[in-house]
Design a protein around this motif. Sequence first.
Motif, short mmCIF file in Angstrom:
data_model
loop_
_atom_site.label_atom_id
_atom_site.label_comp_id
_atom_site.label_asym_id
_atom_site.label_seq_id
_atom_site.Cartn_x
_atom_site.Cartn_y
_atom_site.Cartn_z
N ARG A 1 0.80 -1.22 0.00
CA ARG A 1 0.00 0.00 0.00
C ARG A 1 0.84 1.27 0.00
NH1 ARG A 1 -5.49 -0.01 1.55
NH2 ARG A 1 -5.14 -2.03 2.55
N ASN A 2 2.08 1.19 0.45
CA ASN A 2 2.83 2.42 0.72
C ASN A 2 4.19 2.50 0.05
OD1 ASN A 2 0.99 3.68 2.81
ND2 ASN A 2 1.33 1.68 3.73
N ALA A 3 4.56 1.52 -0.75
CA ALA A 3 5.87 1.55 -1.41
C ALA A 3 5.71 1.68 -2.92
CB ALA A 3 6.67 0.29 -1.07
N GLY A 4 6.79 2.10 -3.57
CA GLY A 4 6.76 2.22 -5.02
C GLY A 4 8.02 2.88 -5.53
N SER A 5 7.92 3.43 -6.72
CA SER A 5 9.06 4.11 -7.34
C SER A 5 8.48 5.09 -8.35
CB SER A 5 9.97 3.09 -8.04
OG SER A 5 9.27 2.40 -9.06
N ASP A 6 9.33 5.66 -9.18
CA ASP A 6 8.80 6.62 -10.15
C ASP A 6 7.85 5.93 -11.13
OD1 ASP A 6 10.81 5.28 -11.73
OD2 ASP A 6 10.70 6.97 -13.12
N LYS A 7 8.10 4.63 -11.37
CA LYS A 7 7.26 3.85 -12.29
C LYS A 7 7.31 2.40 -11.81
CE LYS A 7 8.64 3.14 -16.53
NZ LYS A 7 9.06 3.40 -17.92
N GLN A 8 6.51 2.10 -10.78
CA GLN A 8 6.56 0.77 -10.16
C GLN A 8 6.09 -0.29 -11.15
OE1 GLN A 8 3.98 0.07 -6.81
NE2 GLN A 8 5.41 -1.34 -5.85
N LEU B 1 18.15 -17.10 2.23
CA LEU B 1 17.99 -15.95 3.12
C LEU B 1 19.08 -14.90 2.92
CD1 LEU B 1 16.89 -17.63 6.47
CD2 LEU B 1 15.51 -16.90 4.52
N THR B 2 20.17 -15.25 2.32
CA THR B 2 21.26 -14.30 2.10
C THR B 2 20.94 -13.28 1.02
OG1 THR B 2 22.27 -15.82 0.50
CG2 THR B 2 23.00 -15.99 2.79
N GLU B 3 19.90 -13.54 0.22
CA GLU B 3 19.70 -12.77 -1.02
C GLU B 3 18.77 -11.57 -0.83
OE1 GLU B 3 21.82 -13.52 -3.35
OE2 GLU B 3 22.41 -15.13 -1.99
N TRP B 4 19.29 -10.54 -0.22
CA TRP B 4 18.60 -9.25 -0.13
C TRP B 4 18.88 -8.43 -1.37
CZ3 TRP B 4 15.18 -7.25 3.37
CH2 TRP B 4 14.97 -7.98 4.54
N GLN B 5 17.99 -7.52 -1.69
CA GLN B 5 18.21 -6.56 -2.77
C GLN B 5 18.31 -5.17 -2.16
OE1 GLN B 5 16.29 -6.98 -6.76
NE2 GLN B 5 15.25 -5.09 -6.20
N PHE B 6 19.36 -4.43 -2.55
CA PHE B 6 19.61 -3.07 -2.06
C PHE B 6 19.61 -2.10 -3.23
CE2 PHE B 6 21.52 -6.05 0.88
CZ PHE B 6 21.22 -5.54 2.13
N GLY B 7 19.30 -0.85 -2.94
CA GLY B 7 19.31 0.16 -3.99
C GLY B 7 19.24 1.56 -3.42
N LEU B 8 19.54 2.54 -4.26
CA LEU B 8 19.50 3.94 -3.84
C LEU B 8 18.06 4.38 -3.60
CD1 LEU B 8 22.11 5.59 -6.25
CD2 LEU B 8 22.29 5.41 -3.76
N ALA B 9 17.86 5.04 -2.47
CA ALA B 9 16.52 5.51 -2.12
C ALA B 9 16.63 6.76 -1.26
CB ALA B 9 15.75 4.43 -1.37
N SER B 10 15.62 7.61 -1.34
CA SER B 10 15.57 8.75 -0.43
C SER B 10 15.18 8.23 0.95
CB SER B 10 14.58 9.80 -0.92
OG SER B 10 13.28 9.26 -1.04
N THR B 11 15.68 8.90 1.97
CA THR B 11 15.45 8.45 3.35
C THR B 11 14.38 9.25 4.07
OG1 THR B 11 17.30 9.86 4.07
CG2 THR B 11 17.79 7.54 3.58
N HIS B 12 14.13 10.48 3.63
CA HIS B 12 13.10 11.33 4.25
C HIS B 12 12.36 12.09 3.14
CE1 HIS B 12 15.23 10.55 8.00
NE2 HIS B 12 16.33 11.00 7.43
N PRO B 13 11.30 11.54 2.57
CA PRO B 13 10.64 10.27 2.85
C PRO B 13 11.34 9.10 2.18
CG PRO B 13 9.51 11.37 1.08
CD PRO B 13 10.60 12.31 1.52
N ARG B 14 10.93 7.89 2.56
CA ARG B 14 11.52 6.69 1.98
C ARG B 14 10.89 6.42 0.62
NH1 ARG B 14 10.93 2.71 7.23
NH2 ARG B 14 12.25 3.89 8.67
N TRP B 15 11.76 6.37 -0.40
CA TRP B 15 11.24 6.14 -1.76
C TRP B 15 12.39 5.78 -2.68
CZ3 TRP B 15 6.37 5.35 -2.78
CH2 TRP B 15 5.90 5.37 -4.09
N ASN B 16 12.18 4.82 -3.55
CA ASN B 16 13.21 4.43 -4.51
C ASN B 16 13.47 5.58 -5.50
OD1 ASN B 16 13.26 1.86 -3.40
ND2 ASN B 16 11.78 1.04 -4.85
N VAL B 17 14.73 5.91 -5.68
CA VAL B 17 15.06 6.96 -6.67
C VAL B 17 15.58 6.28 -7.94
CG1 VAL B 17 15.40 8.88 -5.09
CG2 VAL B 17 17.29 7.30 -5.48
#
Length: 672
Positions: A51-58, A239-255
């Motif tokens: 409900r609350n996550a996304g990106s510029d074009k999810q 369980l080792t396979e996390w995905q990381f990426g650049l995101a804004s922290t305030h607010p939280r959002w994928n850039v």
Amino acid sequence: MTTLQGVPVVTVNTVVVGTGSAGFCAADRLWELGQTDVVMVADKVNAGSSRNAGSDKQTYYKLTLSGGDGDSVREMAETLYSGGAMDGDNALAEAALSARGFLRLCDLGVPFPQNRYGEFIGYKTDHDPRRRATSVGPYTSRSMVEQLEKKVHRNGTTIYDECRVVDVIVDDGKVAGLLVLRTDVPHDGVESPFLLFRCTNIVYATGGPAGMYATRVFPNGQWGASGAAYRAGVHGKNLTEWQFGLASTHPRWNVSGTYMQVIPAFISTDASGEDPREFLTEAIPDYGQLMSLVFLKGYQWPFDIRKALDGSSLIDLLVYRETVLRGRRVFLDFRRNPVHQEFDPSALSPEAYEYLDRAGVLFGTPIERLRRMNEPAYQFYLGKNPYVDLETTMLEVDVCAQHNNGGLVVDAWWQSNIEGFFPVGEAGGAHGVYRPGGAALNSGQVGATRAAQFIAARRTSEPVPFDDVAAPVLQAAVSLVDAASSRAASGIPDNTGDLLREVQVLMSAKAGPVRSAQSIDEALVQVHEWLSTYESTVSADASSRRSINRTFLVRDILTSAYVYLSAMADYVAHGGRSRGSVLYTDPSGSIPHGLTELPDVFRFTLDGGALDDEVQETSWVPADGFAPVVPRAADDPAGEPVFRWRPRRPIPEDDDFFENVWREFREHGNIH
């Protein structure tokens, strides 16, 4: 409704835990298939990633449904399978049901774009050889969950809100029930704050264990509840396979997407916001290369260790160096061009130049290009809390935990090793090392559908009596609250908030996108200490519902962190090297371009697909064929995670002779 030790007991065939797009899909599919004896349970209905996550074009990933490009179920399955460490039956199911799940969402009202002839137009996303991706904008998953929720309400399915998962109750390897804490009930002795569900099935759509990390893009309120599943004996996978990426922290959002393609300047400051300077030039002195790599981060958004030596993921490592190793803050400045004030498009790579030329933005500043290319991406931050105007203010960013590709083990019907327990969505470990962008949204719909099909066809029996197994679980939860409350009453400060922050900070520092055997071991020692002493040290204010809620939340997060760290240690011991979205430090390995002054941290050796055909499974309790990575005492309060490595299941061979399939379908529904 009956009671057990004064606690209400709800008896029902299936409990769906979680009200995101996967949870609502499961509840609706069950109803449509005739299994209406279903309830839903949520921590907070309006919280969560769907409900609350996304990106510029999810992105939503599905079979190609437009144009003349060839595609097939088998080809899509092979794309998913090629990500490494993914089981082939899950890949085939996700491909086979992708169109069904997608078109169902369209029929429910999710406005996926189509041309005037009705084709659902697609585009390429990361790790995608076709144009299978589509989107409705920044909030694709929100649109999905809203339409699914409306349908579930029309069905009349009961939803229990404000419920924290405490424990999954298992009897002889089968689901028996679920214990939750009602976080909206005062702890005044008038009414029990606990609620028990006696059930035959649990569809576990709780999302990934986002609460483990401090530096994360998961929205506030997305915590996960995987720890309860591990304590109940559900196995983990990859369980080792996390995905990381650049995101804004305030607010939280994928850039991702346009935010990077317009090529903003990367600025770092000290902790107080002073001493601003561009830092990418330290490692990327070539102006054209710098701009082109930033551009590529738009659609190569996840940190990918294969692109870290001299590709776009070098950007992620440079940001990580600033924030984690130098203790500075990093911002995107859309008001100015990188390096030079004048934008020189002639220095761009042909790929970047052609894209920006076709978009008509070979001019101006990043903010001018952003507003020309994607005005909603600019407007998005204007409507968030905190409010950010990219025309006047820099945007703070970091390399954030974004998605767990691993999770709780699932079979071809998304049932775990515990009979009647079905992890779906991000809680389920259906993915491999890499996955196409948007595959998670498809996987959630497919897993929920498969689980519902299996339950409706094979698991409609009444729940078994469970008092004997539920009573000790309930008593242990009551005792934990009583002990924690007594400590607070005696003057020991409430420590639930401190513990929550400390474990998150530790995980981000020691087990984030850059890890080493040493950092994993250091974190594991600390988390083991917290977990093994938790019941005797946690202090919680009985008058605070939030504090009692956190008593169980922190226990769940510590459990998950302990299991995940143990899996990381086992991965290294198994010979695992850098892959996916993680750099494992190797002093004898290669060093990314421009980071020669930090060889001990950023040297790495690529896995090169060496473990692609193996799957790591994790168990909290001893299990046949599993072995510990760090043997512990038999009476260790924290338990002993054990592991096994198995060959991944291949993609099943086609059985496409129509009469045979039709006969099986008539006789069995092809649900085995």
